[in-house]
Structures are given as C-alpha cells and as structure tokens.
Design a protein around this motif. Structure first.
Motif, PDB file in Angstrom:
ATOM      1  N   LEU A 292     -11.117  -1.119   3.424  1.00  0.00           N
ATOM      2  CA  LEU A 292     -10.315   0.012   2.843  1.00  0.00           C
ATOM      3  C   LEU A 292      -9.534  -0.600   1.388  1.00  0.00           C
ATOM      4  O   LEU A 292      -9.195   0.049   0.723  1.00  0.00           O
ATOM      5  CB  LEU A 292      -9.245   0.426   3.903  1.00  0.00           C
ATOM      6  CG  LEU A 292      -9.956   1.135   5.183  1.00  0.00           C
ATOM      7  CD1 LEU A 292      -8.802   1.538   5.948  1.00  0.00           C
ATOM      8  CD2 LEU A 292     -10.743   2.386   4.680  1.00  0.00           C
ATOM      9  N   TRP A 293      -9.695  -1.592   1.427  1.00  0.00           N
ATOM     10  CA  TRP A 293      -8.855  -2.656   0.424  1.00  0.00           C
ATOM     11  C   TRP A 293      -9.870  -3.766  -0.046  1.00  0.00           C
ATOM     12  O   TRP A 293     -10.539  -4.139   0.594  1.00  0.00           O
ATOM     13  CB  TRP A 293      -7.642  -3.197   0.738  1.00  0.00           C
ATOM     14  CG  TRP A 293      -6.558  -2.038   1.237  1.00  0.00           C
ATOM     15  CD1 TRP A 293      -6.352  -1.069   0.465  1.00  0.00           C
ATOM     16  CD2 TRP A 293      -5.591  -1.979   2.113  1.00  0.00           C
ATOM     17  NE1 TRP A 293      -5.302  -0.088   1.081  1.00  0.00           N
ATOM     18  CE2 TRP A 293      -4.935  -0.973   2.288  1.00  0.00           C
ATOM     19  CE3 TRP A 293      -5.540  -3.027   3.135  1.00  0.00           C
ATOM     20  CZ2 TRP A 293      -3.823  -0.536   3.105  1.00  0.00           C
ATOM     21  CZ3 TRP A 293      -4.653  -2.552   4.276  1.00  0.00           C
ATOM     22  CH2 TRP A 293      -3.803  -1.658   4.246  1.00  0.00           C
ATOM     23  N   HIS A 297      -6.265  -5.151  -5.134  1.00  0.00           N
ATOM     24  CA  HIS A 297      -5.336  -4.596  -4.493  1.00  0.00           C
ATOM     25  C   HIS A 297      -4.062  -5.709  -4.368  1.00  0.00           C
ATOM     26  O   HIS A 297      -3.276  -5.423  -3.868  1.00  0.00           O
ATOM     27  CB  HIS A 297      -5.524  -3.842  -3.375  1.00  0.00           C
ATOM     28  CG  HIS A 297      -6.248  -2.677  -3.269  1.00  0.00           C
ATOM     29  ND1 HIS A 297      -7.638  -2.448  -3.148  1.00  0.00           N
ATOM     30  CD2 HIS A 297      -5.855  -1.320  -3.732  1.00  0.00           C
ATOM     31  CE1 HIS A 297      -7.811  -1.391  -3.590  1.00  0.00           C
ATOM     32  NE2 HIS A 297      -6.970  -0.704  -3.864  1.00  0.00           N
ATOM     33  N   ASN A 444      -4.952   3.175  11.662  1.00  0.00           N
ATOM     34  CA  ASN A 444      -4.397   4.367  11.000  1.00  0.00           C
ATOM     35  C   ASN A 444      -2.809   4.196  10.713  1.00  0.00           C
ATOM     36  O   ASN A 444      -2.251   4.465   9.640  1.00  0.00           O
ATOM     37  CB  ASN A 444      -4.618   5.566  11.914  1.00  0.00           C
ATOM     38  CG  ASN A 444      -6.119   5.875  11.847  1.00  0.00           C
ATOM     39  OD1 ASN A 444      -6.781   5.695  11.112  1.00  0.00           O
ATOM     40  ND2 ASN A 444      -6.381   6.744  13.042  1.00  0.00           N
ATOM     41  N   TYR A 447      -2.936   1.269   7.903  1.00  0.00           N
ATOM     42  CA  TYR A 447      -2.979   1.947   6.599  1.00  0.00           C
ATOM     43  C   TYR A 447      -2.185   2.922   6.289  1.00  0.00           C
ATOM     44  O   TYR A 447      -1.988   2.756   4.724  1.00  0.00           O
ATOM     45  CB  TYR A 447      -4.430   2.756   6.711  1.00  0.00           C
ATOM     46  CG  TYR A 447      -5.196   3.190   5.590  1.00  0.00           C
ATOM     47  CD1 TYR A 447      -5.619   2.323   4.482  1.00  0.00           C
ATOM     48  CD2 TYR A 447      -4.880   4.524   5.105  1.00  0.00           C
ATOM     49  CE1 TYR A 447      -5.814   2.788   3.258  1.00  0.00           C
ATOM     50  CE2 TYR A 447      -5.342   5.110   4.126  1.00  0.00           C
ATOM     51  CZ  TYR A 447      -5.884   4.157   3.110  1.00  0.00           C
ATOM     52  OH  TYR A 447      -6.392   4.744   1.777  1.00  0.00           O
ATOM     53  N   SER A 448      -1.742   3.844   6.943  1.00  0.00           N
ATOM     54  CA  SER A 448      -0.410   4.716   6.367  1.00  0.00           C
ATOM     55  C   SER A 448       0.456   3.987   5.985  1.00  0.00           C
ATOM     56  O   SER A 448       1.472   4.465   5.120  1.00  0.00           O
ATOM     57  CB  SER A 448      -0.047   5.622   7.364  1.00  0.00           C
ATOM     58  OG  SER A 448       0.363   5.111   8.661  1.00  0.00           O
ATOM     59  N   SER A 451      -0.703   1.423   2.746  1.00  0.00           N
ATOM     60  CA  SER A 451      -1.629   1.773   1.492  1.00  0.00           C
ATOM     61  C   SER A 451      -0.758   2.440   0.271  1.00  0.00           C
ATOM     62  O   SER A 451      -1.455   1.969  -0.962  1.00  0.00           O
ATOM     63  CB  SER A 451      -2.388   3.387   2.166  1.00  0.00           C
ATOM     64  OG  SER A 451      -1.379   4.046   2.218  1.00  0.00           O
ATOM     65  N   SER A 455      -1.806   0.443  -3.147  1.00  0.00           N
ATOM     66  CA  SER A 455      -2.239   1.336  -4.085  1.00  0.00           C
ATOM     67  C   SER A 455      -1.641   1.305  -5.415  1.00  0.00           C
ATOM     68  O   SER A 455      -2.249   1.510  -6.667  1.00  0.00           O
ATOM     69  CB  SER A 455      -2.505   2.768  -3.861  1.00  0.00           C
ATOM     70  OG  SER A 455      -1.166   3.460  -3.649  1.00  0.00           O
TER      71      SER A 455
END
Length: 522
Positions: A292-293, A297, A444, A447-448, A451, A455
């Motif tokens: 995901l990264w 990042h 999850n 990540y939440s 993120s 980002s």
C-alpha cells in the motif's frame, strides 16, 4: 594428507561412517567445503532428510549462502560412489543458469577425477560419457545437468525414469517477472518434473529462496503453514529457517555472524532495496501490487532531541534549526502466548512539530520480553528489561505527554504493572491511554490511521530503522510482520502538535497567550 599413512582400521571406520552420514562424507571427502566453519545444527537436519529415501518430496528453503548447493553436490557424489552396480542411479540436476549448471557439473567431475580421497577409496569412477551436461560413472550411475526445467522432459534413458530430480534455485528474478512466467514454473514442476520420476522410488527435491510472493517456493511456504495450522498432512517435507532465528541470534553464527548480517542489511537499505534483505535472508516477500506504500512515502531525518528546562518544552534540532515538538509513545506488546515466538513487542517514541510533521525518535523491538523486568534491592534490572521499563524510560528521556497501549485481554498485565510501578516510583505524571482494537481488521485500522500522513509526506524516520522501513514498504495483506508499524500507529493515534509560534524578529518560540474576546462577538 597422505591417506596411505593412516591407520587402516581407522580409515575403514571413517569410510563406514561416511557411507551412512552426509556431513561425515563431506568432512572426509570435501574438506574445503565442509571444514571452513563449524557445521551448524540445521545442516545436520537437512542432511538427514536428504539421506532419508522415504522422503519423496523435499523442499529446502534457506537464505542465500547457507549451504543448499554444497549439500546438494555432496549428496550426489555420496549416492553415486556408494551405489551398487545393479542399482544404476539416474539423477537430474536443474540450476538457475547455464553457467551455474556447467559449474556444478565441473565440480562433480573434478572430484571424481582428481580428488585423492575419492581415488583412494573408489578408484577411477569415470564412465563412458563425460560431457558438460551429461556424465556416466563406471558403476552405471548417470547425472544430467540442465539450466531449465523443461530440459529434463522425458528422461527415459537407461530404460528408466529419474530416481531423483533436484531443482536448485530454479526460480529467479528473470523467470518470475510476470504472472504467466510464475504459472509456467509451477506447471513445469507438476506437469513435467513430477511425472518424470520413478513412480515408486523416485524423489523430488527443491532448493530455493522465495523471490516473489506468488512464486512456487513461496506458495510451498504458505501452503505448508496453512496445512500445519489446520493439523493436516502435507505432501512435502519442508525445512526452512531464517538467517536470524527467533531468539535474535544468527542461524549460522560461525559463517554468517550477526555482525555480517547487519552489514548486509545496511547494504540493501543504503542501496534503496531494504526489502531485498528480508526476501533473501528472512524468507519474507511481498508483492509490489499488494504493498500500500512505497519508499517514496518515506522521508528521513538527521538531528537530535533537546529539552528546554527553562520553558519545560521538548525541541528537535535539525540542520541547526531548533523547533518545538510534543513527544508520544506507542506500544504494541506481543499478545498471544501461543504465538509469542512469532510476535515482537515494540515500544516507539515519536515527536510532532508545530506543522504536524511526525518524527520517529527511537523504538525498542524485542521478542518474548517480560511485562516488567525483575529488579534487585537497588532497583537495577537483573536480567531483561520489560515492556513497562521501556515505556517509563522513554517517558523520562523524551518528556512524553502520553503513551497509547493496545488494550486487549492479554495486555491487562501491562496496565497493572504500569500502575504499580507509577505508584512505587511516584510518577503519576506518566499518562497511559488504553486503546481498544475496536473489532476492525488490523490492516484497515493501521491504514486509516496513517494513510493521511504518508500521502502528505509528513512521516520522517531515521535511516537506521530497517525494520520500520521494511514494514512500511511491504505493508499490505500479505506482509510478514506488522508489529513496528502498529506501534507507530498507536504513537500517532493521540498525538497533537505543540501550541507555539515563532517570533519573526529574534527566531524564538513562544506560547501565545489567550486574549479575552468581546462578549458581543464571542
């Protein structure tokens, strides 16, 4: 060494032992390979499995440079020279490249032709055929060496199928680059190699290191673990170890000491390929599409922490610039007793500046540490520090505002020990926030929570934080460990920037005073 001067009975005893044990065979006939360092325990386990003819499918999945090919060479020589004439073994050996294939065959031929000990015990063993990829011994044993799996198709020479096929590092970056290529590898093993062996006595051996998450080797690891957890039989006998063991020590300390492994880890990290160390030496792979990264990042920082006693404020100094920060601790203790050897307890301290940038200050990552370390009468830790000790140390060192600790049933002892220690040391200013997982899937939740920061590029870590770097760039549903990044998540969860502003005239920082507002506009 002049073998002819040895005691005859002693030589016969050694010879008898070498015929039954692969390691003994290697030390007697191949001392340059087997006497360079102390033989590690896992080599004995591997050699026993290789010598066990009842093991029909054997997978030896070990880190790079940990003896897979050397043991393979020795096993082929041992089987051939001790083979009765009536058996006439027929082996196939598949290597990653043509160069390796020729080199492996040259090794076998050289020792059979020129090794004094082989000549002393077995005489001349060279048979009729003696080429780069196909040799035959005087006792009828035959070996072919290929650089691709499809090259051994058919193998019905000598009016028999293969007694043993060895796939030695047959998967590599070039032939796992696409999904079709990986599917082709798996199909060759199951549809070409496996049917080519003798149906009753034939054996298949795979040596390798996982090079891709969806590779044949890594699927063996995954399916084996799944079968083991479900208490089911598995068609393969699988032997696998990481270069750094569960206890944190080197797997092969006499040849690959911890210092050497740390050098390799730093090399991969500084070369921009931190995940390669975990792939090549820790058997942990992650596909790019699942991550995901990525490294883009991550930002790195160099500087140091300073505490201002005059204003009771923490500061970071980076490139000569001093700015205020608030410090926080996040803790992810190892929770499950049954899997404690697989989990790490991580205690991490971070700093947040006035622009809401996050800086990792330090973290402790340990396996199977106690809740709190045992102490003597002078309050000195007797053996190992515990989770509570590290939390209190970081609070004192960085003047942290609060700590966030995962609150599950197995971690209640952490909170109990923290309360007792705060009472004993009279440190009630150490604020600890229990955080319930909330029933959400861990990935999850992490990540939440992170993120947004990744980002926006607000996460800054130190360059030597290899474990954290690896978990960030491999973060996804198939990552190996998430203990360090989860500690980062908890440290960030209740963090906030300092309420301070910079005086433009003298570049000092101050806390703005709240002004009373008119009741008309308030």
């Amino acid at each position: 060494m002049n073998i002819n001067t040895q005691n005859v009975s002693q030589a016969e005893e050694v010879f008898e032992l070498a015929s039954k044990d692969l390691i003994s065979f290697g030390k007697l006939f191949l001392p340059d390979d087997f006497m360079r360092s102390e033989t590690p325990p896992f080599h004995y386990e591997v050699s026993d499995a290789i010598d066990d003819k009842s093991v029909k499918q054997l997978a030896i999945i070990l880190p790079r440079g940990h003896g897979k090919t050397v043991l393979t060479k020795a096993s082929i020589l041992k089987d051939f020279v001790f083979c009765p004439k009536d058996d006439m073994l027929f082996y196939a050996w598949v290597s990653a490249t043509q160069k390796l294939s020729v080199g492996n065959m040259d090794y076998i031929k050289h020792h059979l032709e020129f090794n004094d000990k082989f000549l002393y015990y077995f005489g001349k063993t060279k048979g009729g055929k003696w080429t780069e990829e196909d040799i035959e011994l005087s006792n009828g044993c035959k070996l072919i060496s290929k650089s691709n799996v499809s090259g051994i198709r058919g193998g019905a020479k000598l009016h028999k199928r293969y007694d043993l096929i060895i796939l030695d590092d047959f998967e590599h970056e070039a032939n796992t680059i696409s999904r079709d290529a990986r599917d082709k590898n798996a199909n060759l093993v199951t549809a070409v190699v496996y049917p080519a062996i003798e149906p009753h006595t034939g054996r298949l051996r795979v040596n390798g290191t996982p090079v891709h998450y969806d590779s044949f080797i890594n699927n063996l690891l995954i399916n084996h673990d799944r079968a083991k957890s479900d208490n089911k039989d598995f068609a393969w006998k699988l032997i696998t170890y990481k270069a750094i063991t569960k206890s944190g020590e080197s797997l092969w300390h006499s040849w690959f000491p911890k210092k050497k492994l740390e050098e390799k880890k730093k090399f991969y990290h500084d070369s921009g390929q931190a995940s390669k160390f975990y792939q090549e030496y820790m058997m942990e792979v992650q596909s790019a599409e699942d991550s995901l990264w990525s490294r883009k990042h991550i930002k790195y920082w160099k500087g140091f922490y300073e505490y201002g006693a005059d204003d009771n404020q923490s500061y970071l100094i980076i490139d000569g610039e001093k700015f205020p920060v608030n410090c926080f601790v996040g803790c992810d203790p190892a929770t499950d007793i049954d899997t404690k050897e697989a989990d790490f307890s991580v205690i991490m301290c971070i700093a947040i500046d006035s622009d809401n940038n996050l800086y990792t200050l330090e973290y402790e990552r340990h396996r199977s540490i106690p809740t709190i370390g045992a102490k003597n009468a002078e309050n000195e830790v007797i053996d190992r520090k515990g989770v509570v000790d590290y939390i209190l140390e970081m609070h004192q060192k960085y003047h942290c505002i609060s700590s966030t600790v995962e609150d599950v049933a197995m971690n209640r002892s952490v909170f109990q020990a923290l309360n007792d220690e705060r009472r004993r040391l009279n440190k009630f200013d150490v604020a600890v926030i229990p955080e319930k997982p909330g029933g959400r899937q861990k990935i999850n939740r992490i990540y939440s929570g992170l993120s947004g920061r990744f980002s926006m590029g607000t996460v800054h870590i130190r360059e030597n934080m290899f474990d954290l770097t690896n978990e960030i760039v491999t973060f996804g549903p198939r990552m190996a460990h998430d203990d360090t990044i989860e500690a980062l998540f908890y440290a960030n969860l209740h963090s906030f920037p300092p309420n301070m502003k910079k005086n433009k005239e003298n570049s000092t920082w101050f806390k703005p005073k709240r002004k009373a507002k008119s009741w008309i506009v308030a």
